[in-house]
Design a protein around this motif. Structure first.
Motif, mmCIF file in Angstrom:
data_model
loop_
_atom_site.group_PDB
_atom_site.id
_atom_site.type_symbol
_atom_site.label_atom_id
_atom_site.label_comp_id
_atom_site.label_asym_id
_atom_site.label_seq_id
_atom_site.Cartn_x
_atom_site.Cartn_y
_atom_site.Cartn_z
ATOM 1 N N VAL A 225 -13.332 -1.290 -8.419
ATOM 2 C CA VAL A 225 -12.279 -2.086 -9.044
ATOM 3 C C VAL A 225 -10.943 -1.452 -8.683
ATOM 4 O O VAL A 225 -10.761 -0.252 -8.857
ATOM 5 C CB VAL A 225 -12.439 -2.127 -10.579
ATOM 6 C CG1 VAL A 225 -11.252 -2.807 -11.222
ATOM 7 C CG2 VAL A 225 -13.737 -2.808 -10.966
ATOM 8 N N VAL A 226 -10.010 -2.261 -8.184
ATOM 9 C CA VAL A 226 -8.662 -1.799 -7.901
ATOM 10 C C VAL A 226 -7.696 -2.762 -8.573
ATOM 11 O O VAL A 226 -7.762 -3.968 -8.343
ATOM 12 C CB VAL A 226 -8.373 -1.753 -6.383
ATOM 13 C CG1 VAL A 226 -6.933 -1.336 -6.125
ATOM 14 C CG2 VAL A 226 -9.334 -0.811 -5.680
ATOM 15 N N GLN A 227 -6.811 -2.229 -9.405
ATOM 16 C CA GLN A 227 -5.807 -3.060 -10.071
ATOM 17 C C GLN A 227 -4.433 -2.461 -9.817
ATOM 18 O O GLN A 227 -4.191 -1.303 -10.141
ATOM 19 C CB GLN A 227 -6.070 -3.160 -11.577
ATOM 20 C CG GLN A 227 -7.364 -3.862 -11.900
ATOM 21 C CD GLN A 227 -7.534 -4.172 -13.366
ATOM 22 O OE1 GLN A 227 -7.854 -5.278 -13.728
ATOM 23 N NE2 GLN A 227 -7.355 -3.190 -14.239
ATOM 24 N N ASN A 228 -3.543 -3.255 -9.242
ATOM 25 C CA ASN A 228 -2.161 -2.856 -9.007
ATOM 26 C C ASN A 228 -1.271 -3.811 -9.771
ATOM 27 O O ASN A 228 -1.259 -5.005 -9.484
ATOM 28 C CB ASN A 228 -1.817 -2.930 -7.516
ATOM 29 C CG ASN A 228 -2.598 -1.922 -6.695
ATOM 30 O OD1 ASN A 228 -2.606 -0.746 -7.012
ATOM 31 N ND2 ASN A 228 -3.271 -2.393 -5.668
ATOM 32 N N GLY A 229 -0.538 -3.315 -10.747
ATOM 33 C CA GLY A 229 0.331 -4.189 -11.517
ATOM 34 C C GLY A 229 0.369 -3.773 -12.970
ATOM 35 O O GLY A 229 0.097 -2.629 -13.329
ATOM 36 N N THR A 230 0.677 -4.753 -13.822
ATOM 37 C CA THR A 230 0.842 -4.480 -15.251
ATOM 38 C C THR A 230 0.032 -5.465 -16.071
ATOM 39 O O THR A 230 0.006 -6.660 -15.777
ATOM 40 C CB THR A 230 2.345 -4.608 -15.628
ATOM 41 O OG1 THR A 230 3.087 -3.681 -14.831
ATOM 42 C CG2 THR A 230 2.558 -4.300 -17.090
#
Length: 148
Positions: free
Chosen positions: A134-139
């Motif tokens: 899982v990769v999450q970039n942001g808010t």
């Protein structure tokens, strides 16, 4: 492949880990040892910011490896492994992020990388030879992956 990913994660450039205060390092080491059982199991925790929580619990067969790395502030991470030959990695940059990995089985791999703020990620794997990244970039992002 697993060893290469683990090697890259653990031996990232030292600039990421510079200026970690010794008391924090000792506390993190002690926290990982509380729930870490011997017999070919490895647990690593590295935190830099303030108000962070990390826990690693390993029980079962040999070959369990876990790693948590958090650089920002207010991050929470949890890894639970009950099996054998499993690898779990969590790396969070930013603040207010939460991540959980739970694995019961053999030969599983799970990785969570979060860059940003107030993200939430959970990976639950109950089986053998499962792999999730899982990769999450942001808010303010949220994801839960469950694999039976």
């Amino acid at each position: 492949m697993r060893l290469l990913i683990f090697f890259i994660f653990i031996f990232m450039p030292t600039t990421l880990f510079a200026q970690a205060d010794l008391a924090s390092s000792e506390l993190n080491f002690a926290a990982s040892e509380l729930n870490h059982q011997p017999s070919g199991m490895n647990a690593y925790i590295n935190q830099q910011g303030s108000a962070m929580t990390a826990e690693i619990t390993q029980a079962g067969g040999a070959g369990l490896t876990a790693a948590i790395n958090q650089l920002g502030s207010g991050n929470m991470a949890n890894i639970q492994q009950y099996g054998s030959n499993d690898l779990a990695l969590i790396s969070q940059v930013g603040w207010g992020n939460e991540a959980d990995i739970q694995q019961t089985g053999s030969g599983d791999f799970a990785s969570i990388v979060q860059n940003g703020y107030y993200n939430r990620a959970t990976v639950i794997q109950q089986g053998n030879n499962l792999s999730t990244k899982v990769v999450q970039n942001g808010t303010g992002m949220s994801i839960k992956v469950t694999r039976p």
